[in-house]
Design an enzyme around this catalytic site. Structure first.
Site, PDB file in Angstrom:
ATOM      1  N   GLU A  15       0.838  -1.203   0.000  1.00  0.00           N
ATOM      2  CA  GLU A  15       0.000   0.000   0.000  1.00  0.00           C
ATOM      3  C   GLU A  15       0.874   1.255   0.000  1.00  0.00           C
ATOM      4  O   GLU A  15       2.088   1.197   0.214  1.00  0.00           O
ATOM      5  CB  GLU A  15      -0.910   0.008   1.223  1.00  0.00           C
ATOM      6  N   LYS A  34      -5.756  10.287   1.052  1.00  0.00           N
ATOM      7  CA  LYS A  34      -5.900   8.920   1.528  1.00  0.00           C
ATOM      8  C   LYS A  34      -7.073   8.298   0.772  1.00  0.00           C
ATOM      9  O   LYS A  34      -8.197   8.813   0.808  1.00  0.00           O
ATOM     10  CB  LYS A  34      -6.168   8.937   3.029  1.00  0.00           C
ATOM     11  N   VAL A  94      -5.782  -0.061   2.653  1.00  0.00           N
ATOM     12  CA  VAL A  94      -5.885  -1.507   2.483  1.00  0.00           C
ATOM     13  C   VAL A  94      -6.968  -1.861   1.463  1.00  0.00           C
ATOM     14  O   VAL A  94      -6.759  -2.660   0.560  1.00  0.00           O
ATOM     15  CB  VAL A  94      -6.168  -2.202   3.834  1.00  0.00           C
ATOM     16  N   ASP A 118     -18.482   3.423  13.202  1.00  0.00           N
ATOM     17  CA  ASP A 118     -17.224   3.701  12.493  1.00  0.00           C
ATOM     18  C   ASP A 118     -16.497   2.381  12.280  1.00  0.00           C
ATOM     19  O   ASP A 118     -15.801   1.875  13.162  1.00  0.00           O
ATOM     20  CB  ASP A 118     -16.363   4.675  13.308  1.00  0.00           C
ATOM     21  N   SER A 160     -14.077   0.306   9.449  1.00  0.00           N
ATOM     22  CA  SER A 160     -13.218   0.484   8.281  1.00  0.00           C
ATOM     23  C   SER A 160     -13.703  -0.326   7.087  1.00  0.00           C
ATOM     24  O   SER A 160     -14.158  -1.467   7.219  1.00  0.00           O
ATOM     25  CB  SER A 160     -11.787   0.066   8.626  1.00  0.00           C
ATOM     26  N   SER A 161     -13.578   0.274   5.906  1.00  0.00           N
ATOM     27  CA  SER A 161     -13.928  -0.436   4.669  1.00  0.00           C
ATOM     28  C   SER A 161     -12.950  -1.571   4.382  1.00  0.00           C
ATOM     29  O   SER A 161     -13.206  -2.409   3.506  1.00  0.00           O
ATOM     30  CB  SER A 161     -13.957   0.537   3.487  1.00  0.00           C
ATOM     31  N   ASP A 162     -11.832  -1.619   5.114  1.00  0.00           N
ATOM     32  CA  ASP A 162     -10.891  -2.738   4.961  1.00  0.00           C
ATOM     33  C   ASP A 162     -11.611  -4.064   5.236  1.00  0.00           C
ATOM     34  O   ASP A 162     -11.343  -5.086   4.580  1.00  0.00           O
ATOM     35  CB  ASP A 162      -9.723  -2.611   5.948  1.00  0.00           C
ATOM     36  N   LYS A 220      -4.901  -2.383  13.793  1.00  0.00           N
ATOM     37  CA  LYS A 220      -4.236  -1.316  14.549  1.00  0.00           C
ATOM     38  C   LYS A 220      -4.759  -1.311  15.989  1.00  0.00           C
ATOM     39  O   LYS A 220      -5.959  -1.427  16.234  1.00  0.00           O
ATOM     40  CB  LYS A 220      -4.475   0.026  13.877  1.00  0.00           C
TER      41      LYS A 220
END
Length: 379
Positions: free
Chosen positions: A39, A101, A121, A153, A155-157, A174
Site C-alpha cells: 500500500e 488517503k 488496504v 465507524d 473500516s472499509s478494509d 491497529k
C-alpha cells in the site's frame, strides 16, 4: 518472454485513465512468479519525509531479498499504478499528506479528477485483485473503532476482505481499534483469519490480545495451501494472516494502551472523525510514547514484508507445480466466460492434453480484463 517483449506489451497500458502495470511486475505475473502488493498510505500518511521514503525503499528491498517482486500501488495524476519507480516513490513521500488517503469509495473521484491518491488496504486490495496479485503486505488493517457500536465507524478494509479474494499479511488490526469486535465483524463477513505461529491474535504493537482464533499456520507453505484452497473453491473472500511483531520489537503494552486512551480522549474533544481519525491517533500515540510506537510500526512492517514475500514465493511454487493453475495474459486466450482449448501455454510450458490425459482443457475465466488474468483449467 524476454525484456523486449515485456516492454512491448506494456505499451498497451499507457492510455490515460487505465491502470499502468510496471514492466517488472507485469513480466512476473505473466510468468507465474511471486509478486507482493504494497500500500502507499503508509508512505504518505504514516511517517514524515525522508523517513517514509527510506522505509518504503527498505520494505521493497526486503521483498526482493526474499524472492518476490514488490508492487507498491498508488494513483498518480489520475492513473492507478501497480509498481512504482524510485522517482514515483520519492514524489509520493515528499507530497506526504497532500496526497489524498484513498479507499475503494474514493477511487472514481481521484481518477476522474486527475488527482493523487495513496491507497489504503481496501483500495490496494481492489487494484491487486484486478491485476492478479494474490498477496498483499501492510502494517495493520483498519477495523471497528472503539465505541463503534455507537458511532458505526467501521473500516472499509473489513468489507473489502469480505468480497475481494486477496490475502492480507499484517500484524493484526491497529491497536487503537476494538480488536474483539473487529474479529466478530470479520467472521460475519466470512473472512478466514489465521495467525502465524500462534493461536492468539496479535495486538499490533504486542504479540497477544487475549483473542483466540481457530486457524493457525506455521510455515509459508501452510499459508500457500490455505490461499490456494480459498481460491480453488471460488469463495470470493479475502484472508487475513496476522503475523505477531517480533519479541525484540514489541513495545510495552501498558505504555501503548495508556497513550491510546489519551489520544482517543483528545480525538473526541477535537471531533476528529472519519478517515482523519486513524492518522491523528497514530501520530498522537507516537508523540506520547516518545517515538517508540513508530519504531515498532516500522519493524513490524519490515517483518510482514519478509513473511509476505516468503508466502508469495511458496504460493507461486505451489501453483506452478499444478497443471490446473496458471496465470496468462488475456491476449493468449479467446474467451468471454467459458472457452474450450486443446492446449494452453503457461509459465513457459505447454499443457498437452495427450500428456496430461485430457481430452479437452476447459478454461474458466475467474477474472477478465486487459491485464493478466487468473484462469482455472477444469478436467
Amino acid at each position: 518472454m524476454d525484456e523486449a517483449d515485456t516492454k512491448l506489451d506494456m505499451n498497451q497500458f499507457t492510455e490515460k485513465g487505465h491502470i499502468k502495470v510496471a514492466p517488472e511486475v507485469y513480466h512476473a505475473l505473466v510468468n507465474g512468479k511471486a509478486v507482493v502488493a504494497l500500500e502507499s498510505t503508509i508512505i504518505s500518511h504514516g511517517m514524515p519525509y525522508p523517513q517514509n521514503y527510506e522505509t518504503a525503499k527498505e520494505v521493497e528491498s526486503i521483498v526482493r531479498e526474499n524472492g518476490a517482486i514488490p508492487a507498491t500501488i498508488a494513483i498518480l495524476d489520475g492513473t492507478p499504478f501497480i509498481g512504482l519507480s524510485e522517482e514515483q516513490l520519492k514524489r509520493l513521500a515528499i507530497l506526504g499528506r497532500k496526497v489524498q488517503k484513498t479507499a475503494r469509495r474514493d477511487i472514481p473521484h481521484i481518477v476522474s479528477a486527475g488527482g493523487n491518491g495513496a491507497t489504503t488496504v481496501s483500495a490496494t486490495m481492489v487494484f491487486a485483485h484486478k491485476v492478479g496479485i494474490p498477496v498483499f503486505v501492510t502494517g495493520g488493517i483498519g477495523g471497528v473503532h472503539r465505541h463503534g457500536e455507537q458511532t458505526m465507524d467501521i473500516s472499509s478494509d473489513l468489507t473489502e476482505l469480505g468480497k475481494t479474494p486477496v490475502t492480507v499479511i499484517s500484524a493484526g488490526v491497529k491497536s487503537i481499534l476494538d480488536i474483539p469486535r473487529t474479529l466478530e465483524y470479520m467472521e460475519t463477513q466470512g473472512v478466514t483469519v489465521a495467525v502465524y505461529g500462534s493461536n492468539e491474535f496479535p495486538s499490533f504493537f504486542t504479540e497477544t490480545s487475549g483473542c483466540q482464533v481457530p486457524c493457525r499456520v506455521d510455515s509459508p507453505e501452510e499459508c500457500a495451501k490455505l490461499i490456494d484452497a480459498n481460491s480453488n473453491l471460488s469463495l470470493g473472500t479475502g484472508i487475513l494472516v496476522a503475523v505477531p511483531i517480533p519479541k525484540e520489537y514489541a513495545a510495552s503494552g501498558k505504555m501503548i494502551e495508556e497513550a491510546i486512551q489519551q489520544a482517543l480522549r483528545e480525538a473526541k474533544e477535537k471531533n476528529v472523525i472519519g478517515n482523519k481519525a486513524t492518522p491523528f491517533l497514530l501520530a498522537r500515540v507516537n508523540e506520547l510514547t516518545g517515538g517508540a510506537s513508530l519504531a515498532a510500526n516500522i519493524a513490524l512492517v519490515k517483518n510482514n514484508a519478509r513473511m509476505g514475500a516468503k508466502i508469495s514465493v511458496a504460493l507461486a511454487k505451489l501453483r506452478q507445480a499444478s497443471p490446473l493453475h496458471c496465470w496468462v495474459p488475456e491476449t493468449w486466450i479467446e474467451s468471454n466466460a467459458w472457452g474450450h482449448h486443446s492446449g494452453l501455454a503457461a509459465h513457459g510450458r505447454h499443457l498437452n492434453p495427450r500428456v496430461h490425459k485430457l481430452s479437452e482443457i476447459r478454461v474458466r475465466v475467474l477474472w477478465y480484463s486487459r491485464y493478466p488474468i487468473r484462469i482455472q483449467l477444469v478436467r
